[in-house]
Scaffold this motif. Sequence first.
Motif, PDB file in Angstrom:
ATOM      1  N   MET A   1      23.762  26.669  10.063  1.00 41.40           N
ATOM      2  CA  MET A   1      23.084  26.787  11.335  1.00 41.40           C
ATOM      3  C   MET A   1      22.025  25.690  11.422  1.00 41.40           C
ATOM      4  O   MET A   1      21.209  25.529  10.531  1.00 41.40           O
ATOM      5  N   SER A   2      22.040  24.929  12.476  1.00 42.28           N
ATOM      6  CA  SER A   2      21.076  23.841  12.619  1.00 42.28           C
ATOM      7  C   SER A   2      19.818  24.329  13.318  1.00 42.28           C
ATOM      8  O   SER A   2      19.873  25.166  14.211  1.00 42.28           O
ATOM      9  N   GLU A   3      18.722  23.775  12.868  1.00 38.84           N
ATOM     10  CA  GLU A   3      17.453  24.143  13.483  1.00 38.84           C
ATOM     11  C   GLU A   3      17.143  23.193  14.629  1.00 38.84           C
ATOM     12  O   GLU A   3      17.378  21.995  14.545  1.00 38.84           O
TER      13      GLU A   3
END
Length: 100
Positions: A1-3
Amino acid sequence: MSEQPAIVPVPERQPLDEHAAASVLAYAAEQRAKVDILASVLEDIAANGYPAPETGVLWETARDAHLARLADEQPPCRLTLLGAARALSWSSRLSPSSPN
């Protein structure tokens, strides 16, 4: 999951007056035209290869021609009496023993 990067608040901008805005737009247009010329040259090289050296201009010749054009555009520099007095005053402050 990318921030997701944190949203940084943009400081309030100072508006330009009409003349300054027109100057900035004119400068942007000049720069865009220069970049467009460069891009077209690069596209031509990519499509057709480098030009033959004998069809080019030596950089020294191009430089000298450009410097001559610049010299023609500049008004001759005239030393005024006040300027001469300031120059003499400045040169008299310099002592021969001071390092350059």
